[in-house]
Write a protein that holds these residues in place. Structure first.
Motif, short mmCIF file in Angstrom:
data_model
loop_
_atom_site.label_atom_id
_atom_site.label_comp_id
_atom_site.label_asym_id
_atom_site.label_seq_id
_atom_site.Cartn_x
_atom_site.Cartn_y
_atom_site.Cartn_z
N CYS A 23 -1.01 -13.27 -5.57
CA CYS A 23 -0.37 -13.99 -6.46
C CYS A 23 0.58 -13.04 -7.30
O CYS A 23 1.69 -13.43 -8.15
CB CYS A 23 -0.86 -15.02 -7.25
N TYR A 24 0.42 -11.79 -7.23
CA TYR A 24 0.94 -10.82 -7.86
C TYR A 24 1.81 -9.66 -7.28
O TYR A 24 1.45 -8.61 -7.77
CB TYR A 24 -0.14 -10.28 -8.88
N PHE A 25 2.77 -10.00 -6.47
CA PHE A 25 3.54 -9.06 -5.86
C PHE A 25 4.62 -8.22 -6.90
O PHE A 25 4.96 -7.31 -6.68
CB PHE A 25 4.16 -9.50 -4.80
N SER A 26 4.82 -9.19 -8.12
CA SER A 26 5.97 -8.49 -8.79
C SER A 26 5.44 -8.63 -10.14
O SER A 26 4.80 -9.53 -10.66
CB SER A 26 7.36 -9.03 -8.53
N LYS A 27 6.05 -7.93 -11.15
CA LYS A 27 5.85 -8.08 -12.64
C LYS A 27 4.39 -8.11 -12.90
O LYS A 27 3.86 -8.93 -13.91
CB LYS A 27 6.64 -9.27 -13.21
N HIS A 28 3.34 -7.21 -12.26
CA HIS A 28 2.09 -7.25 -12.30
C HIS A 28 1.49 -5.77 -11.89
O HIS A 28 1.99 -5.17 -11.04
CB HIS A 28 1.44 -8.32 -11.81
N THR A 29 0.27 -5.34 -12.67
CA THR A 29 -0.16 -4.33 -12.26
C THR A 29 -0.54 -4.20 -10.51
O THR A 29 -0.40 -3.19 -9.94
CB THR A 29 -1.52 -3.69 -12.75
N ILE A 30 -0.80 -5.33 -9.99
CA ILE A 30 -1.26 -5.42 -8.34
C ILE A 30 0.05 -4.95 -7.80
O ILE A 30 -0.17 -4.40 -6.62
CB ILE A 30 -1.65 -6.89 -8.41
N GLY A 31 1.04 -5.60 -8.21
CA GLY A 31 2.33 -5.24 -7.61
C GLY A 31 2.73 -3.67 -7.76
O GLY A 31 3.34 -3.06 -6.63
N LYS A 32 2.42 -3.02 -8.86
CA LYS A 32 2.60 -1.68 -9.02
C LYS A 32 1.94 -1.00 -8.22
O LYS A 32 2.46 0.00 -7.17
CB LYS A 32 2.54 -1.34 -10.48
N VAL A 33 0.58 -1.11 -8.17
CA VAL A 33 -0.19 -0.19 -7.41
C VAL A 33 0.06 -0.35 -5.87
O VAL A 33 -0.73 0.64 -4.97
CB VAL A 33 -1.79 -0.27 -7.70
N ASN A 34 0.27 -1.40 -5.44
CA ASN A 34 0.18 -1.53 -3.80
C ASN A 34 1.88 -1.67 -3.28
O ASN A 34 1.92 -1.73 -2.03
CB ASN A 34 0.01 -3.05 -3.58
N HIS A 35 2.73 -1.26 -4.04
CA HIS A 35 4.24 -1.25 -3.75
C HIS A 35 4.22 -0.30 -2.61
O HIS A 35 4.96 -0.42 -1.74
CB HIS A 35 5.30 -0.97 -4.99
N GLY A 36 3.91 0.92 -2.88
CA GLY A 36 3.94 2.07 -2.17
C GLY A 36 3.32 1.73 -0.79
O GLY A 36 4.06 2.15 0.35
N LEU A 37 2.27 0.97 -0.69
CA LEU A 37 1.58 0.83 0.77
C LEU A 37 2.42 -0.34 1.30
O LEU A 37 3.01 -0.15 2.56
CB LEU A 37 0.04 0.03 0.29
N ILE A 38 2.93 -1.48 0.78
CA ILE A 38 3.74 -2.47 1.40
C ILE A 38 4.77 -1.98 1.85
O ILE A 38 5.45 -2.17 3.01
CB ILE A 38 3.86 -3.52 0.47
N HIS A 39 5.72 -0.97 1.12
CA HIS A 39 6.95 -0.61 1.45
C HIS A 39 6.79 0.37 2.70
O HIS A 39 7.64 0.42 3.40
CB HIS A 39 7.68 0.35 0.09
N ASN A 40 5.78 1.24 2.63
CA ASN A 40 5.69 2.39 3.60
C ASN A 40 4.67 1.86 5.03
O ASN A 40 4.65 2.55 5.84
CB ASN A 40 5.25 3.36 3.24
N LEU A 41 3.97 0.62 4.87
CA LEU A 41 3.33 0.50 6.05
C LEU A 41 4.28 0.31 7.39
O LEU A 41 5.42 -0.25 7.27
CB LEU A 41 2.65 -1.02 5.96
#
Length: 626
Positions: free
Chosen positions: A280-298
């Motif tokens: 539920c937290y892909f954006s505007k949340h720490t969950i989105g921050k720490v996983n952005h690089g993984l999702i972007h680069n997979l």
């Protein structure tokens, strides 16, 4: 003639009402309209036609007929209430409030007026006003179930655990609801008064799940319970057994949790492995921050990747950001299960489980052949259908596997591909925030809900040993949370609590500038900071941290280990105090720490080795679970 005409319109209205109540909306609509055509000033026909459209979410049409009814009877409490509800659903909160406020004199006759004002004020985050109106709705109608439920929910959110418990108890006296029973007995304090309170409430949960009759059933736990044991993670204790027993309890009383997607027992025919990523937290949340690089680069060449989120407000934004399909999930469990299973996933990766109720209860379903979770919420789930927990050697101890119900996978690399924040160009010093002159500032930037009662000892010792020490926290999102912690400090730190200061939260750039100009930053031992520590180290800011046995206690120390540094890591509360004092008072020592962090911090950021290791893990898990 006039009498016959009036009688005829009433007869038509009665037929329309009968159709309406039996669900024959089209027939009811035609007859309401006919009654109005016969007598344009027929108040009840306008009112009920408006209600018919409101029930079908046709709010513009509903508004038209409620306004016509208002013209006929401008001082009718029911029509004012209906207008207020309609304006609320159209997003016109000011006009909604004007109507509902005007309706207050009729509140004893129509208790939903105060109830709707409570809903409106809660939506505007005016919490105390919402409490006032829900309380008045209950006074007007003591058996108003939804007013009780909403009042208890708000009180729980505010941290008034005992008051929330009382409200739940009141509603259970006249309305049996298993969901309310669960919510009442699973209450946990937002800001605990003491370790004793924590232990007592945890024991109450144990007792409840053992004694609750298992023949009672809940159809949709997301709707009927709507909460998780989120605050367990802040207790500083081993939660594995309790999480496991709670999960088994939910499994026994919520049969709809045991859903298995039809494709699970069939061989996959995808050209590439299909991975779902859910949060539920892909954006505007720490969950989105720490996983952005993984999702972007997979790798898109290796995997078909689909994002599942519980809100459609960010769907187009996420799709453009990641060039991936984004599926918005409905807010009911059965529809979510069916929607996700239609994608026939090989692997479903939960970025977090336990932060909020939708993904927590979804995790009980078998929606993919492999289901795993990572450290978005650094806690075992206790759920049998979550197969793997992905962590890192940097933040786990030698006996880590004993802390998880899932099979633990420890990465050899660090736990995130974190994008380094931009360097701050602002300068914010303590004197610019009206903080005491000539003081030494020990700052804890973490959320107040993480401040464990045992941390009070460390704070009291710092205040005792450094007469110039001022400890800085940031206000919570609810004023009441801040007030609860202040009250605890007054009781538990009688000497020096007046040197604990709470200031307003600030944007990241301002925060990093401010923390560069204070004396030392304090990490909370019982729930160490991950995202904030990464951001602090990006700006060369030293942190004092005391790691514990669980992963959630080793996030800051893991960052130090990744940088091949250990100067901020301590082994006991007393050493924590001593090192904090040394950093704050020995400027040369602090300068050396800053320099070392600045030199080594690149190791923490944009780590593609982590992404490649995650790709390898996903490939292996899918292959071995075909």
């Amino acid at each position: 003639m006039s009498t016959i005409k009036q009688s005829s319109s009433h007869q038509i209205f009665e037929q329309a009402l009968e159709n309406h109540l039996s669900g024959q909306f089209q027939d009811a609509e035609q007859k309401y309209r006919l009654a109005i055509n016969r007598n344009f000033y027929f108040f009840e026909a306008h009112q009920h036609l408006g209600l018919l459209y409101f029930q079908q979410n046709s709010f513009d049409q509903a508004l038209n007929y409620f306004q016509q009814a208002f013209v006929i009877k401008p001082d009718d409490g029911q029509v004012l209430n209906n207008l207020g509800m309609t304006f609320m659903n159209l997003g016109l909160s000011d006009r909604a409030y004007a109507c509902l406020k005007k309706a207050i004199p009729f509140a004893e006759q129509f208790p939903d007026i105060h109830y709707n004002l409570g809903v409106l004020k809660f939506g505007q985050k005016k919490i105390e006003q919402a409490v006032h109106h829900f309380t008045n709705a209950i006074k007007a109608h003591p058996h108003h179930v939804n007013a009780h439920k909403n009042l208890a929910f708000i009180l729980k959110e505010m941290g008034e655990t005992e008051h929330a418990d009382t409200v739940y108890e009141q509603v259970l006296r006249f309305y049996f609801d298993p969901g309310i029973m669960v919510k009442k007995n699973m209450l946990l304090p937002v800001i605990p008064e003491s370790m004793n309170q924590i232990i007592m409430l945890r024991q109450r949960i144990w007792n409840f799940i053992k004694k609750m009759p298992t023949d009672i059933q809940i159809q949709d736990p997301y709707q009927e319970i709507g909460s998780t044991l989120f605050y367990l993670s802040y207790h500083g204790l081993d939660n594995k057994d309790l999480q496991y027993q709670v999960a088994n309890f939910y499994q026994s009383i919520c049969p709809n949790l045991s859903y298995t997607a039809p494709h699970i027992d069939h061989k996959s025919n995808h050209t590439k492995p299909r991975i779902g990523i859910i949060s539920c937290y892909f954006s505007k949340h720490t969950i989105g921050k720490v996983n952005h690089g993984l999702i972007h680069n997979l790798s898109r060449k290796q995997f078909d990747i689909i994002l599942f989120q519980a809100s459609n407000s960010q769907e187009s934004y996420l799709s453009q950001k990641y060039s991936l399909p984004v599926v918005s999930l409905p807010l009911d469990l059965k529809s979510c299960q069916e929607k996700i299973s239609a994608y026939q996933l090989d692997l479903l990766f939960y970025l977090d489980i336990g932060m909020e109720p939708l993904t927590y209860f979804l995790a009980f379903s078998r929606l993919a052949k492999v289901q795993c979770v990572s450290w978005g919420h650094p806690e075992t789930t206790g759920i049998k259908t979550i197969d793997y927990y992905i962590s890192s050697e940097y933040i786990e101890g030698s006996d880590a596997k004993n802390h998880y119900t899932e099979k633990l996978i420890c990465l050899k690399n660090f736990i995130t591909c974190f994008q380094r924040p931009q360097k701050t160009v602002k300068t914010i010093k303590p004197n610019m925030l009206n903080l005491p002159k000539n003081g030494r500032f020990y700052v804890c930037p973490q959320s107040l809900v993480k401040v464990h009662p045992y941390f009070d000892y460390i704070l009291s010792k710092i205040l005792q040993k450094d007469p110039k020490a001022h400890i800085i926290f940031f206000n919570a999102k609810y004023e009441h949370w801040t007030r609860l912690l202040k009250n605890r400090f007054q009781k538990r730190i009688p000497q020096g609590h007046d040197r604990i200061i709470f200031i307003q939260r600030m944007p990241l750039e301002n925060l990093l500038s401010f923390l560069q100009n204070v004396d030392v930053v304090l990490d909370i031992p019982q729930f160490s900071s991950g995202t904030t520590t990464l951001e602090l180290f990006s700006a060369g800011i030293p942190v004092v941290t005391l790691p514990g046995p669980f992963m959630r206690m080793q996030l800051a120390s893991g960052c130090y280990k990744r940088m091949k540094l250990n100067t901020g890591i301590v082994q006991s509360p007393d050493e924590y105090v001593d090192i904090s004092l040394k950093i704050a008072n020995d400027h040369q020592y602090r300068k050396q720490m800053v320099q070392a962090i600045e030199e080594q911090s690149p190791l923490l950021f944009n780590d593609m080795k982590y992404v490649h290791e995650m790709e390898e893990i996903f490939r292996k898990l899918i292959f071995f679970n075909k």
